[in-house]
Design a protein around this motif. Sequence first.
Motif, PDB file in Angstrom:
ATOM      1  N   TYR A 127      17.209  -5.580  29.250  1.00 20.73           N
ATOM      2  CA  TYR A 127      16.704  -4.316  28.707  1.00 20.73           C
ATOM      3  C   TYR A 127      17.804  -3.265  28.688  1.00 20.73           C
ATOM      4  O   TYR A 127      18.733  -3.288  29.500  1.00 20.73           O
ATOM      5  CB  TYR A 127      15.507  -3.824  29.529  1.00 20.73           C
ATOM      6  N   ARG A 154       4.433  -4.289  31.044  1.00 19.36           N
ATOM      7  CA  ARG A 154       4.758  -4.469  29.631  1.00 19.36           C
ATOM      8  C   ARG A 154       5.926  -5.432  29.461  1.00 19.36           C
ATOM      9  O   ARG A 154       5.927  -6.283  28.558  1.00 19.36           O
ATOM     10  CB  ARG A 154       5.089  -3.115  29.003  1.00 19.36           C
ATOM     11  N   ARG A 155       6.906  -5.343  30.342  1.00 22.10           N
ATOM     12  CA  ARG A 155       8.073  -6.212  30.222  1.00 22.10           C
ATOM     13  C   ARG A 155       7.754  -7.642  30.658  1.00 22.10           C
ATOM     14  O   ARG A 155       8.327  -8.596  30.120  1.00 22.10           O
ATOM     15  CB  ARG A 155       9.244  -5.620  31.006  1.00 22.10           C
ATOM     16  N   ASP A 205       6.362  -9.054  27.641  1.00 17.58           N
ATOM     17  CA  ASP A 205       7.446  -9.407  26.716  1.00 17.58           C
ATOM     18  C   ASP A 205       8.041 -10.762  27.081  1.00 17.58           C
ATOM     19  O   ASP A 205       8.269 -11.611  26.211  1.00 17.58           O
ATOM     20  CB  ASP A 205       8.564  -8.357  26.769  1.00 17.58           C
ATOM     21  N   ARG A 222       5.820 -13.646  26.261  1.00 21.31           N
ATOM     22  CA  ARG A 222       5.784 -13.891  24.826  1.00 21.31           C
ATOM     23  C   ARG A 222       7.043 -14.637  24.370  1.00 21.31           C
ATOM     24  O   ARG A 222       6.973 -15.545  23.539  1.00 21.31           O
ATOM     25  CB  ARG A 222       5.652 -12.569  24.075  1.00 21.31           C
ATOM     26  N   GLU A 223       8.204 -14.258  24.926  1.00 19.27           N
ATOM     27  CA  GLU A 223       9.463 -14.887  24.529  1.00 19.27           C
ATOM     28  C   GLU A 223       9.632 -16.272  25.156  1.00 19.27           C
ATOM     29  O   GLU A 223      10.226 -17.169  24.542  1.00 19.27           O
ATOM     30  CB  GLU A 223      10.650 -13.995  24.939  1.00 19.27           C
TER      31      GLU A 223
END
Length: 260
Positions: free
Chosen positions: A47, A58-59, A62, A65-66
Amino acid sequence: MEIVNLGYRTDLAVLGLSGSSVHDAGEYVVARTPDNPGFWWGNFLLYRTPFAPGDVKRRVDDFRREFPDAEHIAFGIDTTGGEIGAEDELAAAGFAVEPAVVQTAGRVVPPPRPNEQSTYRFLSSDDDWEQVFHQSLACAELEVDAPYEEFTRRKVATRRAMVDSGHGKWFGAFDGDRLQSSLGLVFDGAVARFQSVQTAPEDRGQGLAGTLVHHAATYGLTRAKTLVIVADPDYHAIRIYRAVGFTDAETQLQFTRRPA
């Protein structure tokens, strides 16, 4: 892409040279090594800003998802001064914060206690690389199980391929044909990044690491203007690097949540 932290900039360069993908997603950079999913710092998000309140959840989303199949979570922050942000939220979410010191050198000096009994040379044979694999297991800080052995085997193979393609060199200190200490040096333009300085447990305390670092650094400065090494601030090796001419330049921050 612009990366401010020299540690992460050279990390990403090494990953790219070793076949990993590095993608700028805007708010963060994705480093991905699909051939070695157990390589936490080959599969992470970097980040551009510290953690603001609410960012941890939130991260994590992320990252999921990745890397939907990953068992670990690994984040970095592209800062140079060690700014973390919402440390309480990171701790509550089970993250370990691992600070490191990015050190640089444009010249080096011999170590105060050189080892002159061993032979210092490039790795050059299948047996040399097989010894690096076993030495890496012996030096591991984590439990050595079958997945860790597989991760290590793949990482050694990637490093050998990188050397064979001309992107770096691997150095060893030897007693006869027996590997005692080893490290890598990867070149990216005018910068050379040290990799995995390690000495077999039974060979420690003999001045091998400092002598090998100086040997490799002397070679490295024939091809690069700046040498970079990243060190644990609480481990004795950082004093070895300072003794041969490395100076502290930046702080690098890593955040990990290990598999359950």
